[in-house]
Design a protein around this motif. Structure first.
Motif, short mmCIF file in Angstrom:
data_model
loop_
_atom_site.label_atom_id
_atom_site.label_comp_id
_atom_site.label_asym_id
_atom_site.label_seq_id
_atom_site.Cartn_x
_atom_site.Cartn_y
_atom_site.Cartn_z
N ILE A 15 0.83 -1.20 0.00
CA ILE A 15 0.00 0.00 0.00
C ILE A 15 0.86 1.25 0.00
O ILE A 15 0.57 2.25 -0.66
CB ILE A 15 -0.93 0.00 1.23
CG1 ILE A 15 -1.94 -1.15 1.12
CG2 ILE A 15 -1.66 1.33 1.36
CD1 ILE A 15 -2.76 -1.36 2.36
N GLU A 425 -6.02 -7.25 -6.96
CA GLU A 425 -5.58 -6.46 -5.81
C GLU A 425 -5.44 -4.98 -6.16
O GLU A 425 -5.80 -4.11 -5.37
CB GLU A 425 -4.25 -7.00 -5.29
CG GLU A 425 -4.37 -8.36 -4.62
CD GLU A 425 -3.03 -8.91 -4.17
OE1 GLU A 425 -2.98 -9.51 -3.08
OE2 GLU A 425 -2.04 -8.75 -4.90
N ASN A 428 -8.64 -3.28 -5.86
CA ASN A 428 -9.29 -3.46 -4.55
C ASN A 428 -10.42 -4.48 -4.60
O ASN A 428 -11.45 -4.33 -3.94
CB ASN A 428 -9.81 -2.11 -4.02
CG ASN A 428 -8.71 -1.11 -3.78
OD1 ASN A 428 -7.65 -1.46 -3.27
ND2 ASN A 428 -8.94 0.13 -4.18
N SER A 443 -14.02 -9.45 -3.22
CA SER A 443 -15.12 -8.56 -2.89
C SER A 443 -16.31 -8.85 -3.80
O SER A 443 -16.22 -9.68 -4.73
CB SER A 443 -14.69 -7.11 -3.06
OG SER A 443 -14.44 -6.84 -4.44
#
Length: 573
Positions: A15, A425, A428, A443
């Motif tokens: 990150i 990734e 997100n 997700s």
């Protein structure tokens, strides 16, 4: 606990990773050749770009009894830079252009290797130099730990590869027959990557870009002392002392942390016992159902996708298939890549002497530069090793070699799946789990995106029915065949292609075909899948946790590596 901390740190650093907009370091390639006295001849190729400063410099501090000499620099034009002694830090950009030198930094027990930037923009600099006493004679072995790529560089390092070999006596050429897993142990520290022995050469390669702030590459090697009969520097300590200091703060496990044989017997005995008393078939059916739902958000995916999913990123597609299969097999991607290599004339398909079966020949070394990424290059190295000294791969060689090199298989599989996970990734859509190296949680948007793989599979299965006119645009067929192989539907798609264009497969690779009949193409995918099945078994079989820690190769440690020589940063000024 160490593994959980490692995963959390990896996510945190990913990150926070950044690269200075004024500089880039796109590739670093280092070759180290060691001679009998423990000295090293090093060649470093740096592809990078600067827009400020007058010179590049690399720090080599904490050298102890080591000495750097014969430093030289060439740029991408082949121009050899003039060596200046002493090096003048205060000269202008123009005055330093085409010059290099050594800046002594005695208070840090080392030097700085310096060379003029020349002009701003992308350049490839090749550095060569010698270091004495890199390998030390310990009480029980010969060994070293050295920082080859420094921390605190001005930009993230996008990719790095380091090769270390033993020299042919009297030259600086590597002898590929000296280093073996029996006489050489290896570890790497400081960033995510793998370290293995390939054709008698220790090869470290990063698996992802790493930020410049606190990442580095330290390599520790331990040798049978008989390999270095003329070592000059002797240290009164055991290798275990060097290893203990290097392992401190790393994700490797010390010998004390490793499980005993009886621990494994007890564990697996209990595991088998509890599995037997459960309804196995019902359990597997449920797991498979759950895996598909947790990946796609549903059990059956309908609809069509006419474009290559994920902008043609096959690793992302294989990542999805891996998540949706409870066994996490990677069968198919290997066949797909080999079909790609056939079309690119990187390998050839040849009949064996009796003419009944086909084999894969590695007979186009001039085209190996077409391998596009780290995943491809590592797989190519593995399969070429399996082909033996004649560089012709036979079906039985695949399974035999895979069964003897499960760690290399597993490392490649995890590298490939991680590469595919990056697509999700970065958007997100996926988070790496803390309990499984091959598992990610998707997700809601990630599950929707994952469905594209199955929708594209639906499209390939109904290829001729949906849009025969478009299907005749055969420039995409080679990519479709690669995906069909990965999805396990190569037979169905190949026959559809043949019905639309009977001579498609018979055309040579230069003409856009495969140079063989459809039956041979399907046999090729079958042969490749036999290897991928063996590889998948190796990948999904959990290893003892100390396998990499034992020095037989594997993943690098995200931290640790203390007690090293070299290091100290670098950049422009």
């Amino acid at each position: 606990m160490k593994r959980l901390l490692f995963i959390l740190l990896s996510a945190f650093v990913s990150i926070l990773a950044w690269a200075d907009s004024e500089h880039t370091i796109s590739d670093v390639n280092i070759v180290v050749v060691l001679n009998d006295s423990g000295s090293a001849h090093i060649t470093e190729k740096w592809q990078m770009e600067a827009s400020t400063g007058t010179e590049w410099y690399m720090c080599r501090y904490n050298l102890g009894g080591m000495h750097i000499s014969n430093f030289s620099v060439k740029d991408e034009t082949g121009k050899t830079y003039i060596f200046d002694e002493p090096w003048d830090l205060d000269r202008s950009l123009e005055e330093k252009a085409g010059h290099c030198g050594i800046n002594d930094v005695s208070d840090k027990d080392g030097v700085e290797q310096c060379w003029g930037i020349g002009t701003y923009g992308p350049h490839t600099y090749t550095l060569t130099y010698d270091i004495t006493n890199m390998v030390k004679q310990l009480q029980d072995s010969a060994a070293f730990i050295y920082r080859f790529i420094n921390e605190d560089l001005p930009a993230e390092v996008e990719h790095a590869r380091i090769e270390i070999g033993k020299a042919i006596p009297g030259s600086w050429n590597i002898d590929n027959k000296i280093l073996t897993l029996e006489n050489t142990k290896m570890w790497a520290f400081g960033c995510n990557g793998t370290i293995d022995l390939v054709n008698g050469v220790v090869v470290f390669e990063t698996s992802e870009a790493f930020p410049s702030t606190d990442r580095y590459v330290n390599i520790m090697l331990c040798f049978d002392p008989k390999l270095f009969p003329a070592l000059q520097e002797h240290q009164d300590r055991m290798f275990s002392d060097m290893k203990e200091k290097a392992f401190d703060g790393s994700t490797y496990e010390s010998d004390d942390d490793a499980l005993s044989v009886w621990d494994y017997i007890l564990f697996f005995g209990s595991f088998i016992f509890f599995i037997i008393i459960l309804p196995i078939l019902t359990l597997l059916t449920y797991i498979n159902f759950f895996a598909r739902r947790r990946t796609y958000g549903r059990q059956k995916v309908s609809g069509y996708l006419r474009e290559l999913p994920y902008n043609g990123d096959m690793y992302a597609a294989q990542f999805v298939l891996c998540q949706a299969d409870h066994s996490r097999k990677i069968s198919g991607i290997i066949s797909a890549l080999i079909l790609k290599w056939i079309r690119a004339r990187i390998v050839s398909i040849v009949p064996n002497p009796n003419g009944k079966k086909i084999e894969i020949a590695f007979d186009h070394p001039e085209n190996e530069k077409k391998l596009e990424d780290n995943v491809e290059r590592r797989l190519f190295e593995i399969i070429k090793l399996a082909s033996g000294t004649d560089y012709v791969l036979q079906p039985h060689e695949m399974k035999q070699w895979a069964s003897l090199h499960t760690e290399k298989m597993r490392n490649w599989g995890i590298l490939m799946v991680s590469q595919g996970a990056a697509y999700f990734e970065k958007r997100n859509m996926a988070v790496h789990t803390t309990y499984d190296k091959l598992r990610w949680d998707l997700s809601k948007e990630g599950k929707k995106e994952a469905c594209k793989v199955m929708q594209f599979k639906n499209y390939l299965l109904d290829f001729t029915l949906l849009n025969e006119r478009e299907a005749r645009e055969v420039q995409l067929w080679d990519k479709y065949m690669m995906y069909a192989s990965m999805l396990g539907i190569a037979k169905e798609v190949a026959h559809q292609f043949k019905s639309l264009a009977p001579d498609y497969f018979l055309k040579s690779p230069e003409e856009g075909g495969y140079g063989m009949d459809v039956s041979d193409v399907l046999y090729t995918t079958f042969v490749c899948s036999s290897f991928s099945d063996a590889m998948a078994s190796a990948i999904t079989t959990p290893p003892p946790s100390a396998s990499s820690s034992s020095g037989g190769g594997g993943f690098s440690s995200f931290g640790g590596g203390g007690g090293f020589s070299g290091g100290g940063g670098g950049g422009t000024r």
